[in-house]
Scaffold this motif. Structure first.
Motif, PDB file in Angstrom:
ATOM      1  N   SER A   9      64.810  16.375 -83.228  1.00 45.71           N
ATOM      2  CA  SER A   9      64.514  17.058 -84.482  1.00 45.71           C
ATOM      3  C   SER A   9      65.677  17.943 -84.903  1.00 45.71           C
ATOM      4  O   SER A   9      66.089  17.948 -86.074  1.00 45.71           O
ATOM      5  CB  SER A   9      63.237  17.889 -84.337  1.00 45.71           C
ATOM      6  OG  SER A   9      62.975  18.632 -85.504  1.00 45.71           O
ATOM      7  N   HIS A  12      68.708  15.800 -86.205  1.00 45.46           N
ATOM      8  CA  HIS A  12      68.565  15.278 -87.562  1.00 45.46           C
ATOM      9  C   HIS A  12      68.612  16.405 -88.606  1.00 45.46           C
ATOM     10  O   HIS A  12      69.101  16.206 -89.715  1.00 45.46           O
ATOM     11  CB  HIS A  12      67.261  14.503 -87.690  1.00 45.46           C
ATOM     12  CG  HIS A  12      67.290  13.167 -86.998  1.00 45.46           C
ATOM     13  ND1 HIS A  12      68.181  12.183 -87.347  1.00 45.46           N
ATOM     14  CD2 HIS A  12      66.535  12.656 -85.984  1.00 45.46           C
ATOM     15  CE1 HIS A  12      67.994  11.117 -86.580  1.00 45.46           C
ATOM     16  NE2 HIS A  12      66.999  11.390 -85.757  1.00 45.46           N
ATOM     17  N   ARG A  13      68.133  17.579 -88.227  1.00 46.13           N
ATOM     18  CA  ARG A  13      68.042  18.680 -89.196  1.00 46.13           C
ATOM     19  C   ARG A  13      69.392  19.342 -89.426  1.00 46.13           C
ATOM     20  O   ARG A  13      69.767  19.620 -90.569  1.00 46.13           O
ATOM     21  CB  ARG A  13      67.024  19.707 -88.702  1.00 46.13           C
ATOM     22  CG  ARG A  13      66.845  20.915 -89.617  1.00 46.13           C
ATOM     23  CD  ARG A  13      65.654  21.758 -89.167  1.00 46.13           C
ATOM     24  NE  ARG A  13      65.720  22.090 -87.757  1.00 46.13           N
ATOM     25  CZ  ARG A  13      66.401  23.127 -87.252  1.00 46.13           C
ATOM     26  NH1 ARG A  13      67.084  23.926 -88.057  1.00 46.13           N
ATOM     27  NH2 ARG A  13      66.407  23.364 -85.960  1.00 46.13           N
ATOM     28  N   ILE A  86      67.934   7.923 -81.559  1.00 47.62           N
ATOM     29  CA  ILE A  86      68.640   8.174 -82.814  1.00 47.62           C
ATOM     30  C   ILE A  86      69.079   6.877 -83.475  1.00 47.62           C
ATOM     31  O   ILE A  86      68.919   6.692 -84.690  1.00 47.62           O
ATOM     32  CB  ILE A  86      69.864   9.084 -82.568  1.00 47.62           C
ATOM     33  CG1 ILE A  86      69.419  10.477 -82.114  1.00 47.62           C
ATOM     34  CG2 ILE A  86      70.734   9.182 -83.815  1.00 47.62           C
ATOM     35  CD1 ILE A  86      70.552  11.329 -81.574  1.00 47.62           C
ATOM     36  N   THR A 133      66.422  14.575 -94.220  1.00 47.80           N
ATOM     37  CA  THR A 133      67.152  13.888 -93.163  1.00 47.80           C
ATOM     38  C   THR A 133      67.763  12.629 -93.755  1.00 47.80           C
ATOM     39  O   THR A 133      67.364  12.160 -94.817  1.00 47.80           O
ATOM     40  CB  THR A 133      66.245  13.511 -91.982  1.00 47.80           C
ATOM     41  OG1 THR A 133      65.214  12.614 -92.432  1.00 47.80           O
ATOM     42  CG2 THR A 133      65.609  14.749 -91.358  1.00 47.80           C
ATOM     43  N   CYS A 136      71.194   7.935 -89.250  1.00 50.83           N
ATOM     44  CA  CYS A 136      72.421   8.148 -88.472  1.00 50.83           C
ATOM     45  C   CYS A 136      72.895   6.792 -87.966  1.00 50.83           C
ATOM     46  O   CYS A 136      72.114   6.037 -87.382  1.00 50.83           O
ATOM     47  CB  CYS A 136      72.149   9.098 -87.305  1.00 50.83           C
ATOM     48  SG  CYS A 136      73.602   9.407 -86.277  1.00 50.83           S
ATOM     49  N   ASN A 193      76.476  14.256 -84.974  1.00 52.41           N
ATOM     50  CA  ASN A 193      76.440  13.183 -85.954  1.00 52.41           C
ATOM     51  C   ASN A 193      77.858  12.933 -86.465  1.00 52.41           C
ATOM     52  O   ASN A 193      78.599  13.889 -86.743  1.00 52.41           O
ATOM     53  CB  ASN A 193      75.514  13.597 -87.113  1.00 52.41           C
ATOM     54  CG  ASN A 193      75.229  12.476 -88.099  1.00 52.41           C
ATOM     55  OD1 ASN A 193      76.126  11.758 -88.519  1.00 52.41           O
ATOM     56  ND2 ASN A 193      73.965  12.350 -88.481  1.00 52.41           N
TER      57      ASN A 193
END
Length: 258
Positions: A9, A12-13, A86, A133, A136, A193
């Motif tokens: 979480s 992604h945030r 992911i 979001t 990725c 990322n």
């Protein structure tokens, strides 16, 4: 017990996540010694550009070719579980390099690690929406092999939520947020990322900074081993590998397009 869902979480945030004490300190020290051993090896220092073993005197390429200890880190639990979460269960490793940053050096330019995948994001409203979001496609797992406990040690720095900016940083960027320094002890790891703005702060200490970086991509993302089309993985690398490690090395089953 690690909170993998929480780490996913967070990733992604904000575009990165921290995994403290991922690798035992003794194991991190062993990997660090191997990095230095490879750097000092005359074969590395005298390698031709076509062999692509050392770039800029700080980046050692394709560490999985050098020692099985690096190869086995590609499937290291729980980080490989997070990567599968992911990128999906058909992802693979696209590169594995080691950074050896001596005093006075650093990869100080703000950058992203791939193409800009979502340039249209900067045309959309509500970029500060905490619930937003994006997919990725590539993620970099960085494992500290030495203590990087202070700003002077040249830590990796990231810009939270910059993966949602829809743009890449200019050489002298207008940073969209305050940089966060990822201070670490040997064995700590962080996932970044590929679209997150980051850099290595200058190493202003009197000791060398060591980092192992393994990048992973979705199945459709090509592995990045120079000279690319003509690269052939040494036979001893996949030898003895099984299960997920085989797939992460790029030995996929037949699928769409071939």
């Amino acid at each position: 017990m690690r909170d993998l869902e929480g780490a996913l979480s967070t990733f992604h945030r904000v575009g990165f996540a921290i995994l403290p004490s991922l690798v035992p300190r003794a194991a991190a020290g062993h990997l660090r010694d191997l990095v230095e051993q490879r750097y000092q090896d005359p074969a590395t220092r005298s390698a031709s550009p076509e062999q692509d073993l050392l770039r800029g005197d700080v980046s050692l390429m394709r560490m999985f070719e050098y020692d099985r200890a690096f190869r086995d880190m590609i499937d290291y639990t729980p980080v490989a579980d997070l990567v599968d979460g992911i990128l999906g269960p058909d992802c693979h490793m696209i590169s594995q390099n080691a950074l050896r940053i001596p005093p006075g050096r650093g990869i100080t330019r703000w950058h992203i690690d791939d193409e800009l995948f979502f340039p249209f994001l900067n045309t959309l409203p509500s970029m500060a929406d905490a619930d937003r979001t994006i997919p990725c496609y590539t993620v970099n797992v960085m494992i500290a092999l030495s203590n990087i406990e202070d700003e002077h040690h040249g830590p990796t720095q990231v810009i939270p939520r910059s993966h949602l900016s829809g743009r890449r940083p200019a050489y002298t960027p207008d940073l969209p947020d305050t940089p966060v320094s990822l201070l670490a002890r040997a064995g700590d790891a962080y996932l970044v990322n590929s679209q997150t703005w980051h850099r290595g702060a200058p190493n202003q200490s009197d000791r060398t900074r060591y980092l192992l970086t393994t990048a992973y991509g979705r199945r459709f993302v090509s592995q990045r081993f120079y000279p690319f089309v003509n690269y052939r993985m040494p036979e001893d690398v996949p030898a003895g590998a099984s299960g997920r490690l085989t797939r992460l090395l790029g030995l996929h089953e037949k699928g769409p397009y071939g």
